[in-house]
Design an enzyme around this catalytic site. Structure first.
Site, PDB file in Angstrom:
ATOM      1  N   TYR B 110     -14.115  -5.864 -10.607  1.00  0.00           N
ATOM      2  CA  TYR B 110     -15.335  -6.057 -11.407  1.00  0.00           C
ATOM      3  C   TYR B 110     -15.036  -6.546 -12.818  1.00  0.00           C
ATOM      4  O   TYR B 110     -15.787  -7.322 -13.395  1.00  0.00           O
ATOM      5  CB  TYR B 110     -16.159  -4.768 -11.452  1.00  0.00           C
ATOM      6  CG  TYR B 110     -17.006  -4.590 -10.214  1.00  0.00           C
ATOM      7  CD1 TYR B 110     -18.021  -5.499  -9.929  1.00  0.00           C
ATOM      8  CD2 TYR B 110     -16.777  -3.549  -9.330  1.00  0.00           C
ATOM      9  CE1 TYR B 110     -18.788  -5.368  -8.792  1.00  0.00           C
ATOM     10  CE2 TYR B 110     -17.552  -3.406  -8.185  1.00  0.00           C
ATOM     11  CZ  TYR B 110     -18.557  -4.320  -7.920  1.00  0.00           C
ATOM     12  OH  TYR B 110     -19.313  -4.193  -6.799  1.00  0.00           O
ATOM     13  N   GLU B 206      -0.430  12.602  11.100  1.00  0.00           N
ATOM     14  CA  GLU B 206      -1.057  11.282  10.950  1.00  0.00           C
ATOM     15  C   GLU B 206      -2.367  11.322  10.198  1.00  0.00           C
ATOM     16  O   GLU B 206      -2.570  10.573   9.265  1.00  0.00           O
ATOM     17  CB  GLU B 206      -1.243  10.631  12.326  1.00  0.00           C
ATOM     18  CG  GLU B 206      -1.786   9.220  12.208  1.00  0.00           C
ATOM     19  CD  GLU B 206      -1.668   8.415  13.489  1.00  0.00           C
ATOM     20  OE1 GLU B 206      -0.831   8.791  14.333  1.00  0.00           O
ATOM     21  OE2 GLU B 206      -2.403   7.424  13.646  1.00  0.00           O
ATOM     22  N   ASP B 258       0.633  10.165  16.496  1.00  0.00           N
ATOM     23  CA  ASP B 258       0.142   9.897  17.847  1.00  0.00           C
ATOM     24  C   ASP B 258       1.214   9.126  18.603  1.00  0.00           C
ATOM     25  O   ASP B 258       2.035   8.431  18.009  1.00  0.00           O
ATOM     26  CB  ASP B 258      -1.127   9.035  17.804  1.00  0.00           C
ATOM     27  CG  ASP B 258      -2.326   9.827  17.285  1.00  0.00           C
ATOM     28  OD1 ASP B 258      -2.236  11.076  17.235  1.00  0.00           O
ATOM     29  OD2 ASP B 258      -3.329   9.184  16.918  1.00  0.00           O
TER      30      ASP B 258
END
Lengths: 656, 379
Positions: B110, B206, B258
């Site tokens: 911005y 995770e 995982d």
């Protein structure tokens, strides 16, 4: 077949012919006409059958013989006037003007006179017009006037192989006949052969039965012009100004005949003056003998009958081009004859052998110096005079041969300018982009306005892959581009698809030549368009750089104490040098020319003219060509407040 | 939430770095000005952040960035805008450094965004444009994001017996509530200090949901460890903190992911660094980290059922093979066996699959079992 057709119509009331509907299908060729006639025979027969009330014996050999007699050409054409271009009232006006103007230009050129042609169209009534065409040609000997204008198929052009506008000697008499039929007014001719000769005026009707002029009046008159011929025909017609009109026709004539001055007085009282673009007449064309490859067996037999030569060897050498004594000896040997064979002893089977030997002989192509092309320079003069475009280029191919007839193809392209928007330009309006290219066709300098789709030249345009040259085109269509394509076929015998002389027959040789010429012009146009695109790209780039320069300067200034102005100047200087191509449009003539160019068009192309985009009018061609077709250099002299072509400037600069 | 609170002392905290990064930005701008003066095309040399320009250093055991650089030139039509953007971002960073303030990468976006004078064009259209520019700037002047006073949003949490000082506040990470300590983007020693640590190791999982399981079961209490997660691929703050805890507190790092290509890759990022941020590996990689699960052999080993299988699609297989070809996986026999086993299994498994057996199976049986058996670890 034709005889039968006519016979069936002979019994018709002549009044019928006068009230025939004027609008016949414009595309009707000889075959269509014959089919129509056949249909009317059938209906006539069925009518007679009904009135008889019983199954009649249709005809006997004797009754048929009573009806069999010679028909005159004039009669035939009265009925088949669509074959000559008088299918409807609109076209009748055009054809009348066309035939008269063609004759005038031919006559002037043959006599070596720069043509001045006056065309008047006066409206007499709602659909009645008087067409008057006057030239400054050599005039016509008094005794010949009735035959030239009052007899069909009388003329100097049919029997020879020579490049000229008219070919058959039908045109002007047919126009006169049409006028006579539709208005009852005779054709009026005034001709004067020189300042010391008297001018003769004839009023002629045509005896259609006998194909003979019918002299109504004959007198000497006072005229204020030294020599020339004036033809005046009153006819039923309609006048309009759009495509395929007299206006368009004369405009196109002026383009292809820059040496002619045409003053046109349309019915509305205005005067359109097509000024002369050059004082150089086209070189005189030479008549040539037929080339053996171009004749058919029937023609050979006719020639054998008509020749004044008595021995075969002499016949071959005098009646044909490119047959030398040695070649003739070979040919006669091949046919099992000798040079001494009597011409009148040759029977049809022998003639056929001779014909085969002729076709098998190894012959040089026919001479091509009999052609007088407009020339690339002439095309450019004509196009810059008549078409307001930005880019012009022209190509004249070397002469080649189809069926033993030499011919030559010329192509000119005019692009951009007032023809429409160019998508390669930066500030173009989308609306202006949707224009289709226009093809203008000429055969021996005569514009062809009808049957464009049937013309070999048109097919060559649609066959050309314009996409390769930066134009958009759908398959099988004309390119969508602000472009005029001029195509000229010059030949001793133009192969028209019909008597109306509207479309050129599709010979492979012709189409190939047109295509090659189109490709050459296309390549030149492509190089202009690529250059324009590059210029546009670079100026877009420059815009981008300029836009970001301030950002870069401000950011750098926020980071460190720097000399802002100097940094900006340095960046601007770099930006300019990186987008030099964009400067092409900033030079003081407003032209896309690099200082090193010296060919006058800034593209390094031959026979090409580029006009600055905002230029009010096309450059005067006399100035453009004063140092040859590709005049050089530029100087910054202005005259009449308009920008000039570079060559023009050079000339003026030199004069100083 | 916070135990004690002292006033933050930001300006003095980064005074040394400030001048450093500021000078580098200044040098960058002056070189551009100088090039323009010499009529050379102003350009910036930006190291290439791609697989082609990274290599795995077997000695240090992390990914290093190579020497290839790409020139970003102002007068190259395709690069002009990015060149301008780079200078613009640089000027904003300089502003931050000079003012001693920090801004998020979104705030940088911005700050740098405005309409170019006389046009409708914006300097930036999207944060996706400015983020890589910031990274470009980091690498081209060899400075860290923190030194540019730019941070990313917080991502990742941890809990366990460790006491930190963050921005002057002392935080006991055993008492941070159910969400734990939110790891900030900047965890440099001047921003985050370690005060006290009783943990013996770090268990990095995770994502958030798994972490919550461990936190709720007070795993860190029973095993005297720190539990952390990075919300998928960990952001720089989390990775930097792991690096610091590992090196400064000598805590071993165990990773629980995982059983899928993504999990393998996250593990490798923690261990060796990422391709995109290869220049940061030195400060972020934990080469000694161990992968403890979930392994594709665990399906049989733990007696799981069909219910936990997730189909392996063609993309997964492709990605798995790609991972296997990375130099930092290549030649590691156990990894080869692991990945091939997953491909031959034809399915992947989430850490949560263990809960299929029993809610507490994961924290009470599976992980303790894994931690106890070094042979099951993958390096």
């Amino acid at each position: 077949m034709v005889e039968q057709a006519d016979r069936a119509r002979l019994s018709d009331d002549p009044a019928d012919q006068l009230t025939l509907p004027f609008s016949r299908p414009a595309a009707a060729g000889a075959e269509a006409a014959v089919a129509q006639e056949t249909a009317s025979i059938d209906s006539a027969r069925s009518t007679s059958r009904r009135s008889a009330g019983r199954e009649p014996r249709r005809a006997t050999a004797e009754s048929m013989a009573r009806q069999q007699r010679e028909i005159s050409v004039s009669e035939f054409f009265t009925k088949n006037r669509h074959l000559l271009g008088f299918d409807n009232k609109r076209k009748a006006l055009l054809t009348t003007v066309k035939e008269a103007v063609d004759n005038s230009l031919d006559a002037c050129e043959e006599a070596g006179i720069l043509p001045d042609v006056d065309v008047h169209i006066q409206q007499r009534d709602e659909d009645r017009f008087r067409v008057t065409v006057r030239d400054n040609g050599p005039g016509i000997v008094k005794q010949q006037i009735p035959k030239v204008f009052g007899q069909l198929l009388y003329g100097s052009k049919f029997h020879r192989l020579k490049m000229s506008r008219g070919q058959q000697g039908i045109g002007i008499s047919a126009a006169g006949m049409y006028g006579l039929i539709t208005t009852g007014k005779p054709i009026r001719i005034v001709s004067r052969t020189g300042p010391r000769a008297q001018a003769h005026q004839y009023k002629l009707a045509i005896d259609t039965q006998k194909n003979r002029p019918d002299i109504i009046s004959e007198e000497t008159v006072e005229v204020d012009w030294p020599s020339g011929t004036e033809v005046s025909i009153e006819l039923v017609a309609t006048y309009h100004r759009a495509r395929q009109s007299v206006d368009e026709y004369l405009e196109l004539v002026a383009i292809a005949n820059p040496h002619a001055r045409i003053t046109y007085h349309p019915p509305n009282g205005t005067v359109i003056d097509y000024a002369r673009g050059t004082d150089v007449l086209p070189p005189p064309t030479r008549e040539i003998k037929p080339h053996p490859y171009g004749i058919e067996l029937g023609t050979l037999m006719k020639m054998l009958k008509q020749t004044e030569c008595r021995k075969l060897g002499a016949f071959l050498q005098t009646e044909f081009s490119r047959v030398s004594p040695a070649v003739a000896a070979k040919i006669v040997g091949q046919a099992g004859l000798t040079m001494q064979t009597w011409v009148n002893s040759i029977d049809p089977p022998t003639a056929e052998k001779l014909y085969k030997a002729l076709q098998a002989a190894r012959l040089k192509a026919p001479p091509t110096d009999c052609l007088a092309p407009i020339g690339a320079e002439g095309i450019l003069r004509g196009m810059t005079k008549g078409i307001k475009a930005e880019f012009y280029t022209a190509v004249t191919r070397d002469p080649v041969v189809y069926r033993g007839n030499p011919f030559q193809i010329e192509v000119g392209i005019a692009y951009g300018g007032e023809l429409g928007g160019d998508r390669h330009d930066e500030d173009v309006d989308e609306k202006d982009l949707d224009v289709q290219a226009r093809v203008i066709r000429y055969a021996n300098r005569v514009p062809l306005l009808y049957q464009q789709g049937a013309c070999a030249t048109y097919k060559a345009v649609t066959d050309t892959r314009w996409n390769n040259y930066g134009l958009s085109q759908s398959a099988g269509a004309l390119p969508r581009a602000p472009m005029v394509v001029l195509i000229h076929l010059a030949s001793v015998w133009v192969p028209f698809t019909s008597e109306g002389k509207e479309a050129i027959a599709d010979y492979d040789e012709i189409r190939k030549e047109v295509r090659l010429a189109l490709s050459e012009c296309g390549r030149r146009l492509g190089s202009l368009l690529r250059r324009k695109k590059k210029k546009t790209d670079f100026s877009r780039r420059r815009d981008v750089f300029h836009r970001y320069i301030n950002e870069v300067v401000d950011a750098a200034r926020a980071i460190a104490v720097i000399n802002k102005d100097e940094f900006r100047r340095n960046l601007v200087r770099l930006a300019e040098s990186h987008t030099e191509a964009a400067d092409l449009e900033f030079d003081d003539t407003g032209r896309a020319i690099k200082p090193s160019d010296d060919d006058g068009n800034g593209l390094g192309l031959p026979d090409t003219v580029v006009v600055a985009r905002d230029e009010g009018e096309a450059p005067a061609m006399d100035e453009l060509f004063d140092t040859g077709a590709t005049a050089a250099a530029k100087a910054n002299v202005k005259s009449n407040g308009r920008k000039e072509a570079p060559a023009a400037k050079k000339k003026r600069a030199r004069k100083k | 939430m916070a135990k004690t609170k002292t006033k933050p002392t930001a300006p003095e905290r980064s005074s040394k770095r400030k001048s450093d990064a500021g000078e580098k930005i200044k040098a960058l701008a002056l070189s551009v000005v100088d090039q323009a003066e010499r009529s050379a095309d102003p350009s910036l040399d930006i190291p290439i952040r791609a697989l082609s320009n990274v290599s795995f250093n077997p000695k240090t055991r992390y990914i290093e960035m190579g020497g290839s650089k790409q020139s970003r030139s102002f007068f190259n039509f395709g690069q002009a805008k990015r060149f301008m953007q780079t200078l613009l971002v640089a000027s904003k960073c300089k502003e931050l450094v000079d003012a001693g303030k920090t801004a998020s990468i979104r705030q940088i976006y911005y700050m740098s965004k405005h309409t170019i004078k006389g046009t409708n064009e914006k300097t930036f259209d999207d944060q996706a444009e400015s983020d890589p520019i910031i990274e470009d700037l980091e690498v081209s002047i060899d400075t860290l994001r923190e030194e540019l006073h730019v941070f990313a949003s917080n991502r990742g949490n941890l809990a366990g017996p460790i006491t930190l000082v963050d921005d002057g506040n002392t935080l006991d990470c055993t008492r941070m509530g159910s969400a734990g300590y939110a790891v900030p983007s900047i965890v440099e020693p001047d921003a985050v200090q370690f005060k006290k640590c009783e943990a013996k190791f770090i268990l990095h999982v995770e994502k958030d949901t798994v972490w919550r399981r461990f936190h709720e079961d007070r795993f860190w209490d029973q095993h005297l460890c720190i539990i952390s997660h990075g919300g998928g691929q960990p952001a720089r703050g989390m990775r930097r903190l792991l690096h610091r805890m590992h090196h400064e507190l000598k805590l071993p790092v165990y990773v629980l992911m995982d059983c899928d290509p993504w999990g393998y890759y996250i593990y490798s990022v923690i261990k060796q660094g990422s391709i995109n941020l290869a220049y940061e590996s030195r400060r972020m990689a934990v080469p000694d980290a161990k992968f403890i699960g979930v392994s594709s052999f665990d399906y049989e080993r733990c007696g799981l059922t069909d219910d936990v299988k997730l189909d392996l699609d063609a993309n997964d297989v492709k990605r798995a093979k790609q991972i296997l070809s990375y130099p930092w996986f290549e030649g590691k026999k156990p990894w080869e066996k692991e990945i091939r086993k997953m491909i031959s299994n034809g399915f992947k498994m989430e850490v949560e699959a263990m809960i299929n057996k029993r809610l507490t199976y994961l924290t009470e049986e599976y992980v303790p079992m894994k931690l106890a058996d070094r042979k099951q670890w993958l390096d």
